[in-house]
Design a protein around this motif. Structure first.
Motif, PDB file in Angstrom:
ATOM      1  N   LEU A 161     -13.855 -58.303   8.374  1.00 50.87           N
ATOM      2  CA  LEU A 161     -12.967 -57.537   7.497  1.00 50.87           C
ATOM      3  C   LEU A 161     -13.628 -56.249   7.019  1.00 50.87           C
ATOM      4  O   LEU A 161     -12.985 -55.200   6.899  1.00 50.87           O
ATOM      5  CB  LEU A 161     -12.552 -58.395   6.299  1.00 50.87           C
ATOM      6  N   LEU A 162     -14.913 -56.300   6.749  1.00 54.08           N
ATOM      7  CA  LEU A 162     -15.618 -55.124   6.226  1.00 54.08           C
ATOM      8  C   LEU A 162     -15.867 -54.081   7.314  1.00 54.08           C
ATOM      9  O   LEU A 162     -15.810 -52.872   7.051  1.00 54.08           O
ATOM     10  CB  LEU A 162     -16.946 -55.555   5.598  1.00 54.08           C
ATOM     11  N   ARG A 168      -8.917 -54.866   8.796  1.00 54.68           N
ATOM     12  CA  ARG A 168      -8.811 -54.890   7.336  1.00 54.68           C
ATOM     13  C   ARG A 168      -7.438 -54.394   6.873  1.00 54.68           C
ATOM     14  O   ARG A 168      -6.809 -54.993   5.994  1.00 54.68           O
ATOM     15  CB  ARG A 168      -9.925 -54.036   6.734  1.00 54.68           C
ATOM     16  N   THR A 169      -6.953 -53.321   7.492  1.00 56.11           N
ATOM     17  CA  THR A 169      -5.649 -52.792   7.119  1.00 56.11           C
ATOM     18  C   THR A 169      -4.538 -53.795   7.426  1.00 56.11           C
ATOM     19  O   THR A 169      -3.631 -54.002   6.612  1.00 56.11           O
ATOM     20  CB  THR A 169      -5.377 -51.479   7.883  1.00 56.11           C
ATOM     21  N   ALA A 170      -4.619 -54.443   8.598  1.00 48.81           N
ATOM     22  CA  ALA A 170      -3.597 -55.415   8.976  1.00 48.81           C
ATOM     23  C   ALA A 170      -3.599 -56.619   8.039  1.00 48.81           C
ATOM     24  O   ALA A 170      -2.539 -57.107   7.637  1.00 48.81           O
ATOM     25  CB  ALA A 170      -3.821 -55.865  10.413  1.00 48.81           C
ATOM     26  N   VAL A 171      -4.793 -57.091   7.673  1.00 50.67           N
ATOM     27  CA  VAL A 171      -4.890 -58.255   6.793  1.00 50.67           C
ATOM     28  C   VAL A 171      -4.332 -57.930   5.408  1.00 50.67           C
ATOM     29  O   VAL A 171      -3.560 -58.706   4.829  1.00 50.67           O
ATOM     30  CB  VAL A 171      -6.348 -58.738   6.700  1.00 50.67           C
ATOM     31  N   ARG A 176      -0.001 -58.516   1.334  1.00 57.26           N
ATOM     32  CA  ARG A 176       1.037 -57.952   0.470  1.00 57.26           C
ATOM     33  C   ARG A 176       2.415 -58.511   0.824  1.00 57.26           C
ATOM     34  O   ARG A 176       3.192 -58.885  -0.060  1.00 57.26           O
ATOM     35  CB  ARG A 176       1.037 -56.432   0.596  1.00 57.26           C
ATOM     36  N   THR A 177       2.698 -58.596   2.113  1.00 61.99           N
ATOM     37  CA  THR A 177       3.985 -59.154   2.538  1.00 61.99           C
ATOM     38  C   THR A 177       4.112 -60.618   2.131  1.00 61.99           C
ATOM     39  O   THR A 177       5.169 -61.057   1.656  1.00 61.99           O
ATOM     40  CB  THR A 177       4.145 -59.020   4.066  1.00 61.99           C
TER      41      THR A 177
END
Length: 299
Positions: A161-162, A168-171, A176-177
Motif C-alpha cells: 500500500l505504501l 493505494r488509490t484503488a484501495v 470510501r465506496t
C-alpha cells in the motif's frame, strides 16, 4: 495445492482411523441425518437473506436463492470462498448494481459474517468455558509460527500500500465506496436486520447441522459443545486456502470434536457424514444449477 497435498499425507498416515470412522456410519440414525440436511438447506436461505441485506437494490428473490445454491459448487473451484464471491458479484452486476457497489456489498457481507461467527464463538466460550480443551487444538510451538506468518502477511500488505501508488488509490477508493454502502444499508432497518440476522443464522444453522449428525452417531459430546467446536474449527481454517475448505475443514473439525471430548473414531465418522451432507451431495445439483444460471444469463 500444498494444503491439499498435506491433507492427503495426513489421511494416508491415519488411514485406519478413517476406515474405522466410515464403519461407524452404518449405525447412524436417519431422522437426525434428515435434520442435518434440512439445516443445510436453510443455510442457503440465510445466505440469500444476508446478501439482500448487504445491498440497497431489491434483488429477485428466487434467482438470489438459486444463486446461493449454485455458489456452493463454484466454491470448490477456487480457494477461500472466491468461487462463491465471484458468482454473487456477477449476479449483482447482472441485476444492475454497479461493479464498485457490488464489490462493496460483497465485502460488507464477508465482514458481517465474520463478525457474527467470531462473536458467536466468543459468546459460547464465555457461556461454556469447558467446551474445548484449548491446549489440544494446536500442537506445542505452533502459535508462534502462526503469529509470525500473520505478521509477515500484514507487513507485506502494508508495504504494498505504501509503495504502489495505483494500488493505494484503488484501495482508498474502494474503502470510501464500502463505507458509503454500509451507511446506506444501516439507514434501512429492514436491510440491517436482514444483514445481521442472516449473518447470525448462517453459522448457527451450520453448527446445528453438525450437532444433528453428532446426535445421529451418538457422539458423547453435549450439543452446545459441538457447536463451539464447529465455530472454533471454521474460524481457525478461514486462513487456509483450500478450495471449499476440502481437507482443512475435515481435519480441524475432527481435532475440535476430540478437544471437546469425543472419541477419535466417532468424531471422524461425524465429520465425514457432515461433509457428505453439506458438500458432496449438493455438489452435482449445484453445478448443474450453476450451468443453467449461466446459460440463462442470470449470472
Amino acid at each position: 495445492m500444498l494444503p491439499l497435498a498435506l491433507v492427503l499425507v495426513v489421511a494416508v498416515r491415519h488411514w485406519s482411523v478413517l476406515v474405522e470412522g466410515f464403519g461407524h456410519l452404518r449405525r447412524a440414525e436417519w431422522p437426525w441425518l434428515l435434520a442435518a440436511a434440512l439445516a443445510t438447506c436453510l443455510t442457503w436461505v440465510a445466505a440469500a437473506v444476508t446478501r439482500q441485506g448487504a445491498v440497497m437494490e431489491r434483488l429477485p428473490a428466487r434467482r438470489l436463492l438459486a444463486t446461493q445454491f449454485a455458489a456452493g459448487a463454484a466454491n470448490h473451484l477456487l480457494p477461500t470462498g472466491l468461487g462463491a464471491s465471484a458468482v454473487n458479484l456477477r449476479f449483482m452486476t447482472v441485476c444492475g448494481v454497479p461493479l464498485a457497489r457490488s464489490s462493496a456489498a460483497l465485502a460488507l457481507y464477508l465482514l458481517a459474517e465474520s463478525i457474527a461467527r467470531v462473536g458467536l464463538l466468543m459468546g459460547l466460550l464465555i457461556a461454556f468455558p469447558g467446551a474445548l480443551r484449548m491446549g489440544g487444538l494446536l500442537p506445542a510451538g505452533a502459535i508462534g509460527p502462526l503469529l509470525l506468518t500473520a505478521g509477515l502477511i500484514l507487513c507485506v500488505a502494508a508495504a504494498a500500500l505504501l509503495l504502489v501508488r495505483r494500488l493505494r488509490t484503488a484501495v482508498f477508493s474502494f474503502v470510501r465506496t464500502a463505507l458509503g454502502e454500509a451507511r446506506s444499508v444501516h439507514t434501512r432497518p429492514a436491510r440491517a436486520l436482514a444483514l445481521w440476522g442472516g449473518s447470525l443464522a448462517f453459522p448457527l444453522l451450520q453448527a446445528a447441522g453438525l450437532t444433528a449428525v453428532g446426535q445421529a452417531l451418538q457422539l458423547p459430546v453435549p450439543p452446545m459443545h459441538m457447536a463451539v467446536a464447529y465455530l472454533a474449527a471454521t474460524a481457525a481454517v478461514a486462513v487456509v486456502p483450500t478450495p471449499g475448505g476440502i481437507g482443512s475443514v475435515e481435519a480441524a473439525l475432527i481435532v475440535a470434536l476430540v478437544a471437546a471430548g469425543g472419541p477419535v473414531a466417532v468424531a471422524t465418522a461425524v465429520v465425514l457424514a457432515y461433509r457428505i451432507i453439506t458438500v458432496w451431495l449438493p455438489l452435482l445439483p449445484g453445478a448443474l444449477t450453476l450451468g443453467a444460471l449461466v446459460r440463462l444469463k442470470v449470472i
